[in-house]
Design an enzyme around this catalytic site. Sequence first.
Site, PDB file in Angstrom:
ATOM      1  CG  HIS A 188       1.392   5.660  13.861  1.00 30.28           C
ATOM      2  ND1 HIS A 188       0.041   5.905  13.918  1.00 30.28           N
ATOM      3  CD2 HIS A 188       1.561   4.775  12.845  1.00 30.28           C
ATOM      4  CE1 HIS A 188      -0.569   5.196  12.967  1.00 30.28           C
ATOM      5  NE2 HIS A 188       0.335   4.496  12.317  1.00 30.28           N
ATOM      6  CG  MET A 226      -2.364   3.461   6.352  1.00 31.68           C
ATOM      7  SD  MET A 226      -2.065   4.599   7.724  1.00 31.68           S
ATOM      8  CE  MET A 226      -1.805   6.137   6.836  1.00 31.68           C
ATOM      9  N   GLY A 286      -1.115  -3.344  -0.225  1.00 35.96           N
ATOM     10  CA  GLY A 286      -2.461  -3.215   0.331  1.00 35.96           C
ATOM     11  C   GLY A 286      -2.874  -1.788   0.608  1.00 35.96           C
TER      12      GLY A 286
END
EC number: 1.1.1.37
Length: 338
Positions: free
Chosen positions: A200, A251, A35
Site C-alpha cells: 500500500h 479513504m 480526518g
Amino acid sequence: MLSALARPASAVLRRSFSTSAQNNAKVAVLGASGGIGQPLSLLLKNSPLVSRLTLYDIAHTPGVAADLSHIETKATVKGYLGPEQLPDCLKGCDVVVIPAGVPRKPGMTRDDLFNTNATIVATLTSACAQHCPEAMICVIANPVNSTIPITAEVFKKHGVYNPNKIFGVTTLDIVRANTFVAELKGLDPARVNVPVIGGHAGKTIIPLISQCTPKVDFPQDQLTALTGRIQEAGTEVVKAKAGAGSATLSMAYAGARFVFSLVDAMNGKEGVVECSFVKSQETECTYFSTPLLLGKKGIEKNLGIGKVSSFEEKMISDAIPELKASIKKGEDFVKTLK
C-alpha cells in the site's frame, strides 16, 4: 476467476443500507475524531449492519459521538476519550478499525509517517490484544506495509495472534483503480473490478489490469500511465489539498466498504472477496495483498495472485525488495518495545 468472484465496488455499500442485513456488529473506531475517523464513523453509523459503534480518540470524541448519536439509525454510539477509557471502548467488539495517526503532508511519503504512527499503532493494538483479542483488526494507519507487521508482532507478544483476523486496509487502491479504469473506458465504476495486489505504498501498489472485470485493453503507454496514476493517487490528493491533509473522504468510503464486506462474511454471506494486506505465503514476502475469500472467522481462503501479464510480473518482482524492507522495519520496531 478472482475478478469474477469479487463484487462490483459499490454493491457492498448499497447492501449496507438494506433493511434485510443482520444488525449485530459491534464496531470500534480508534482515531474517530480525525480526518478519516469522522466520515468513516458517519458511514458506519448509517449502516444497519452495525448495532453498536464505539469511538475512541485522544481529543473531541464526546462531541463526535454526541453529533453522530442524533442520526436516526439503529446503531448506538458512545465516545471514549484518552488511554484510561480505551479498554471500555474495546470490550465486546467484533471489528476494530484503526485510522488513527498523523496524515501525510506535501513532500512526505507514507514511510515518513513511520516514527509517529508506529508508536500509535503499537499502543492501540496492544490494547486490542488485551481487551478484544478475538476481534477482526482493520488497520488503515500508514505505512500499512509496516503497521500490519507491527500489529502481528504485538498480538504475538500477548499470545493471541491469529493471522486470519488482521487486515491492512488497501481497499482505496482498488476503489481508485476501478474509478480510473471506468473514466478511461466510459464505464460505470460500480461495475468495474480491478484486483490490486502487493502493498500500500508507491510501487508496491500493483493493479492487475489484466484481471479487470469487465475485460479491458490499453496500449502499453496508456497502461503505464494508468498504473502510475493508481500508485501515486494518494500523492495527487495530498498535493491538491496543499498542506491541508491527505485522502480522508475516499479513504473513509474504502474503509467502510471493507468493514461491510467483512461483516457480511461474518454474518454468513458466501462469496465475499476483498483484497487486503495480510500474512501470506503467496510470494517470498511474509505479508502481501491479494484477493481474499472472507468468512465467519476472517480469512477463509487466500485466492492468490492468479494469472498475470509480463508487465505485472515485473512490477511484482520490483516491489518485493521494498516490501521486505518495510515489513522488517515494522517487526524490528516491536522488538525495541518494552
